[in-house]
Design a protein around this motif. Structure first.
Motif, PDB file in Angstrom:
ATOM      1  N   CYS A 130     -76.148 -10.227 -84.109  1.00 27.22           N
ATOM      2  CA  CYS A 130     -75.740  -9.803 -82.558  1.00 27.22           C
ATOM      3  C   CYS A 130     -76.158 -11.090 -81.569  1.00 27.22           C
ATOM      4  N   CYS A 131     -76.776 -11.954 -81.713  1.00 27.86           N
ATOM      5  CA  CYS A 131     -77.310 -13.083 -80.740  1.00 27.86           C
ATOM      6  C   CYS A 131     -76.700 -14.398 -81.355  1.00 27.86           C
ATOM      7  N   TRP A 132     -75.981 -14.565 -82.149  1.00 30.49           N
ATOM      8  CA  TRP A 132     -75.702 -15.877 -82.938  1.00 30.49           C
ATOM      9  C   TRP A 132     -74.207 -16.046 -82.403  1.00 30.49           C
ATOM     10  N   GLY A 133     -74.331 -17.456 -82.084  1.00 33.30           N
ATOM     11  CA  GLY A 133     -72.908 -17.955 -81.532  1.00 33.30           C
ATOM     12  C   GLY A 133     -71.991 -18.608 -82.808  1.00 33.30           C
ATOM     13  N   ALA A 184     -67.522 -17.564 -95.500  1.00 32.46           N
ATOM     14  CA  ALA A 184     -68.830 -16.551 -95.707  1.00 32.46           C
ATOM     15  C   ALA A 184     -69.676 -16.825 -94.502  1.00 32.46           C
ATOM     16  N   LEU A 185     -69.877 -17.946 -94.174  1.00 31.88           N
ATOM     17  CA  LEU A 185     -70.905 -18.472 -93.212  1.00 31.88           C
ATOM     18  C   LEU A 185     -70.654 -17.518 -91.834  1.00 31.88           C
ATOM     19  N   LEU A 186     -69.108 -17.892 -91.587  1.00 36.90           N
ATOM     20  CA  LEU A 186     -68.633 -17.337 -90.467  1.00 36.90           C
ATOM     21  C   LEU A 186     -68.799 -15.635 -90.395  1.00 36.90           C
ATOM     22  N   GLU A 187     -68.494 -15.114 -91.427  1.00 36.90           N
ATOM     23  CA  GLU A 187     -68.469 -13.622 -91.489  1.00 36.90           C
ATOM     24  C   GLU A 187     -70.216 -13.243 -91.428  1.00 36.90           C
ATOM     25  N   HIS A 188     -71.290 -14.023 -91.804  1.00 35.03           N
ATOM     26  CA  HIS A 188     -72.601 -13.788 -91.599  1.00 35.03           C
ATOM     27  C   HIS A 188     -73.069 -14.020 -90.414  1.00 35.03           C
ATOM     28  N   VAL A 189     -72.569 -15.110 -89.597  1.00 29.38           N
ATOM     29  CA  VAL A 189     -72.746 -15.431 -88.263  1.00 29.38           C
ATOM     30  C   VAL A 189     -72.167 -14.168 -87.376  1.00 29.38           C
ATOM     31  N   GLY A 190     -71.118 -13.854 -87.655  1.00 32.93           N
ATOM     32  CA  GLY A 190     -70.453 -12.750 -86.814  1.00 32.93           C
ATOM     33  C   GLY A 190     -71.354 -11.366 -86.731  1.00 32.93           C
ATOM     34  N   GLN A 191     -71.983 -11.141 -87.964  1.00 29.94           N
ATOM     35  CA  GLN A 191     -72.816  -9.996 -88.084  1.00 29.94           C
ATOM     36  C   GLN A 191     -74.137  -9.940 -87.321  1.00 29.94           C
TER      37      GLN A 191
END
Length: 92
Positions: free
Chosen positions: A67-70, A58-65
């Motif tokens: 634009c500027c987060w790695g 869930a965290l990786l999906e949120h980060v993937g959405q």
């Protein structure tokens, strides 16, 4: 045609005397506003505990959405403990 937004003088709105002008600020609702009383809130009984893998996904999906987060920090972080916390999702 003039495309300028109107300037709001927050100094004359009670409670906003110290606010600086920002385009996203709105004045407070009218004093005579009465919220509707017929809204029912559902009873929340319990929630299942999620696994570390589910939380990380869930965290990786949120980060993937974003634009500027790695994703590096989210992939490498250590999850020590998952705690249940009650909260409400409010849509206005």
């Amino acid at each position: 045609m003039d495309d300028k937004k109107p300037v709001i003088d927050f100094a004359i709105i009670p409670g906003y005397e110290n606010v600086r002008l920002h385009e996203s600020l709105l004045p407070p609702p009218p004093v005579d506003y009465i919220p509707p009383k017929n809204r029912e809130q559902p009873d929340f009984i319990s929630a299942s505990v999620i696994s570390e893998d589910t939380a990380r996904q869930a965290l990786l999906e949120h980060v993937g959405q974003q634009c500027c987060w790695g994703k590096g920090a989210a992939q490498k972080m250590t999850i020590k403990e998952l705690k249940w916390s009650p909260s409400y999702h409010v849509s206005l």
